[in-house]
Write a protein that holds these residues in place. Structure first.
Motif, PDB file in Angstrom:
ATOM      1  N   GLY A  73      31.962  45.889  43.981  1.00 18.29           N
ATOM      2  CA  GLY A  73      31.312  46.033  45.280  1.00 18.29           C
ATOM      3  C   GLY A  73      31.514  44.801  46.123  1.00 18.29           C
ATOM      4  O   GLY A  73      31.833  43.732  45.610  1.00 18.29           O
ATOM      5  N   PRO A  74      31.324  44.965  47.428  1.00 17.66           N
ATOM      6  CA  PRO A  74      31.527  43.835  48.326  1.00 17.66           C
ATOM      7  C   PRO A  74      30.535  42.713  48.047  1.00 17.66           C
ATOM      8  O   PRO A  74      29.482  42.935  47.453  1.00 17.66           O
ATOM      9  CB  PRO A  74      31.314  44.410  49.728  1.00 17.66           C
ATOM     10  N   SER A  75      30.890  41.532  48.499  1.00 12.72           N
ATOM     11  CA  SER A  75      30.013  40.379  48.371  1.00 12.72           C
ATOM     12  C   SER A  75      28.674  40.671  49.048  1.00 12.72           C
ATOM     13  O   SER A  75      28.632  41.255  50.124  1.00 12.72           O
ATOM     14  CB  SER A  75      30.736  39.198  49.025  1.00 12.72           C
ATOM     15  N   GLY A  76      27.602  40.306  48.382  1.00 11.97           N
ATOM     16  CA  GLY A  76      26.272  40.516  48.943  1.00 11.97           C
ATOM     17  C   GLY A  76      25.668  41.868  48.625  1.00 11.97           C
ATOM     18  O   GLY A  76      24.552  42.176  49.054  1.00 11.97           O
ATOM     19  N   SER A  77      26.367  42.684  47.828  1.00 10.39           N
ATOM     20  CA  SER A  77      25.844  44.032  47.560  1.00 10.39           C
ATOM     21  C   SER A  77      24.753  44.049  46.495  1.00 10.39           C
ATOM     22  O   SER A  77      24.089  45.065  46.311  1.00 10.39           O
ATOM     23  CB  SER A  77      26.974  44.995  47.207  1.00 10.39           C
ATOM     24  N   GLY A  78      24.586  42.931  45.771  1.00  7.80           N
ATOM     25  CA  GLY A  78      23.495  42.852  44.797  1.00  7.80           C
ATOM     26  C   GLY A  78      23.954  42.834  43.350  1.00  7.80           C
ATOM     27  O   GLY A  78      23.126  42.889  42.438  1.00  7.80           O
ATOM     28  N   LYS A  79      25.263  42.704  43.105  1.00  5.25           N
ATOM     29  CA  LYS A  79      25.796  42.792  41.741  1.00  5.25           C
ATOM     30  C   LYS A  79      25.254  41.671  40.850  1.00  5.25           C
ATOM     31  O   LYS A  79      24.790  41.916  39.740  1.00  5.25           O
ATOM     32  CB  LYS A  79      27.338  42.741  41.764  1.00  5.25           C
ATOM     33  N   THR A  80      25.353  40.439  41.347  1.00  6.14           N
ATOM     34  CA  THR A  80      24.893  39.304  40.540  1.00  6.14           C
ATOM     35  C   THR A  80      23.387  39.374  40.328  1.00  6.14           C
ATOM     36  O   THR A  80      22.900  39.134  39.217  1.00  6.14           O
ATOM     37  CB  THR A  80      25.281  37.972  41.225  1.00  6.14           C
ATOM     38  N   THR A  81      22.659  39.728  41.363  1.00  4.83           N
ATOM     39  CA  THR A  81      21.203  39.848  41.226  1.00  4.83           C
ATOM     40  C   THR A  81      20.868  40.902  40.175  1.00  4.83           C
ATOM     41  O   THR A  81      19.984  40.689  39.332  1.00  4.83           O
ATOM     42  CB  THR A  81      20.575  40.220  42.583  1.00  4.83           C
ATOM     43  N   PHE A  82      21.578  42.008  40.205  1.00  9.06           N
ATOM     44  CA  PHE A  82      21.335  43.061  39.218  1.00  9.06           C
ATOM     45  C   PHE A  82      21.569  42.538  37.797  1.00  9.06           C
ATOM     46  O   PHE A  82      20.727  42.698  36.905  1.00  9.06           O
ATOM     47  CB  PHE A  82      22.227  44.268  39.521  1.00  9.06           C
ATOM     48  N   LEU A  83      22.710  41.869  37.616  1.00  8.66           N
ATOM     49  CA  LEU A  83      23.027  41.318  36.295  1.00  8.66           C
ATOM     50  C   LEU A  83      21.949  40.338  35.845  1.00  8.66           C
ATOM     51  O   LEU A  83      21.506  40.361  34.700  1.00  8.66           O
ATOM     52  CB  LEU A  83      24.384  40.612  36.383  1.00  8.66           C
ATOM     53  N   ARG A  84      21.510  39.485  36.767  1.00  7.21           N
ATOM     54  CA  ARG A  84      20.488  38.482  36.421  1.00  7.21           C
ATOM     55  C   ARG A  84      19.139  39.139  36.124  1.00  7.21           C
ATOM     56  O   ARG A  84      18.387  38.649  35.284  1.00  7.21           O
ATOM     57  CB  ARG A  84      20.367  37.439  37.539  1.00  7.21           C
ATOM     58  N   CYS A  85      18.861  40.249  36.790  1.00  6.48           N
ATOM     59  CA  CYS A  85      17.618  40.975  36.490  1.00  6.48           C
ATOM     60  C   CYS A  85      17.682  41.615  35.105  1.00  6.48           C
ATOM     61  O   CYS A  85      16.660  41.780  34.446  1.00  6.48           O
ATOM     62  CB  CYS A  85      17.359  42.067  37.532  1.00  6.48           C
ATOM     63  N   LEU A  86      18.895  41.960  34.674  1.00  4.78           N
ATOM     64  CA  LEU A  86      19.025  42.628  33.377  1.00  4.78           C
ATOM     65  C   LEU A  86      18.567  41.734  32.232  1.00  4.78           C
ATOM     66  O   LEU A  86      18.148  42.235  31.193  1.00  4.78           O
ATOM     67  CB  LEU A  86      20.471  43.080  33.128  1.00  4.78           C
ATOM     68  N   ASN A  87      18.682  40.417  32.393  1.00  4.06           N
ATOM     69  CA  ASN A  87      18.152  39.573  31.309  1.00  4.06           C
ATOM     70  C   ASN A  87      17.075  38.600  31.803  1.00  4.06           C
ATOM     71  O   ASN A  87      16.852  37.563  31.181  1.00  4.06           O
ATOM     72  CB  ASN A  87      19.270  38.840  30.567  1.00  4.06           C
ATOM     73  N   PHE A  88      16.436  38.969  32.893  1.00  3.77           N
ATOM     74  CA  PHE A  88      15.265  38.226  33.385  1.00  3.77           C
ATOM     75  C   PHE A  88      15.571  36.793  33.798  1.00  3.77           C
ATOM     76  O   PHE A  88      14.684  35.959  33.799  1.00  3.77           O
ATOM     77  CB  PHE A  88      14.126  38.239  32.342  1.00  3.77           C
ATOM     78  N   LEU A  89      16.826  36.518  34.154  1.00  8.94           N
ATOM     79  CA  LEU A  89      17.067  35.255  34.859  1.00  8.94           C
ATOM     80  C   LEU A  89      16.442  35.365  36.244  1.00  8.94           C
ATOM     81  O   LEU A  89      16.052  34.382  36.859  1.00  8.94           O
ATOM     82  CB  LEU A  89      18.566  34.970  34.974  1.00  8.94           C
ATOM     83  N   GLU A  90      16.418  36.577  36.763  1.00  9.42           N
ATOM     84  CA  GLU A  90      15.576  36.938  37.912  1.00  9.42           C
ATOM     85  C   GLU A  90      14.649  38.034  37.437  1.00  9.42           C
ATOM     86  O   GLU A  90      15.047  38.858  36.610  1.00  9.42           O
ATOM     87  CB  GLU A  90      16.402  37.516  39.068  1.00  9.42           C
TER      88      GLU A  90
END
Ligand code: ADP
Length: 245
Positions: A36-53
């Motif tokens: 997905g394009p930059s800013g679409s939420g991919k990294t945030t999603f990944l970080r939420c998967l292990n509670f880094l966020e």
């Protein structure tokens, strides 16, 4: 068997909603690529998967353990985190620790294994990632590709149920990307369950079992690489993919 099931995951930063109800199923041994394009939420999603966020709302079931993310207690979060491992874009190695220490220390800390056992495992993993000769080197003495292979060995050492990779090759010089992608393929072939954010389309096409296209906090489209790349349904996915051909 479903290893990871995500339902209705929402995340805001301030007033900005970055994840708007993400659903995802990852089966055991599956390789899932998030595009997905930059800013679409991919990294945030990944970080939420292990509670880094911490996501604001939603459910995750990892290895049959359900967690209500909004309400989860510290103990549940720790148990969930112990079943995951993350490989970062910028490796995130301890600079003042050697390669072997970077791999062995989290094993001793998170899994309470003895030093001997942790170092034995780390030695074996150094071999697996092709860096047997570099165990006593510090990160600054290693190339980016070598540092990332240590980052991958560190993740494998934790024996996670799912390994999360956040653009693992995007900080590398082009000539070093191939060696890391080769290692990722080898890990996939061992049956590891993997979720990757990457812009390596050839890798996604050849290695992924499932490709998920995200935009603006939503999953827009998902399917096998053939479905998403060759029989693209959504215009937004087509527009994104057209940049890579
Ligand atoms: P992608 O990985 O698809 O490029 P990100 O998950 O990095 O997307 O970012 C999604 C959106 O969330 C972007 O608008 C980004 O600016 C915002 N964002 C990410 N992390 C934070 C944060 N810690 N605080 C505020 N906004 C953030």
């Amino acid at each position: 068997m479903t290893m990871l099931e995500v339902r209705n995951l929402h995340k805001k930063f301030g007033k900005k909603e970055v994840l708007k109800g993400i659903n995802l199923d990852v089966h055991q041994g599956e390789v899932v690529v998030l595009l997905g394009p930059s800013g679409s939420g991919k990294t945030t999603f990944l970080r939420c998967l292990n509670f880094l966020e911490r996501a604001d709302q939603g459910q995750m079931t990892l290895d049959n353990q359900l967690i209500e993310v909004g309400k989860a207690k510290e103990k549940e979060i720790l148990a969930h985190q112990r079943k995951t491992a993350m490989v970062f874009q910028n490796y995130e190695l301890f600079q003042n620790k050697t390669a072997i220490e970077n791999i062995a220390m989290p094993v001793m800390m998170a899994q309470k294994k003895s030093k001997e056992e942790a170092y034995q495992l780390a030695t074996h993993l150094l071999e697996q990632v092709g860096l047997s000769e570099r165990g006593n080197f510090y990160p600054s003495q290693l190339s980016g590709g070598q540092q990332q292979r240590i980052g991958i060995a560190r993740a494998l050492a934790l024996n996670p149920k799912v390994i999360l990779f956040d653009e693992p090759t995007s900080a590398l010089d082009p000539e070093l990307v191939g060696q890391v992608l080769t290692l990722l393929r080898e890990i996939a072939e061992t049956g590891a369950t993997m979720v990757l954010v990457t812009h390596e389309m050839k890798f996604a096409y050849e290695v992924a079992d499932k490709v998920v296209f995200m935009e603006n906090g939503y999953v827009v489209e998902q399917g096998s690489p053939q479905e998403v790349f060759e029989h693209t349904k959504e215009e937004r996915t087509k527009a994104f993919l057209s940049r890579f051909t």
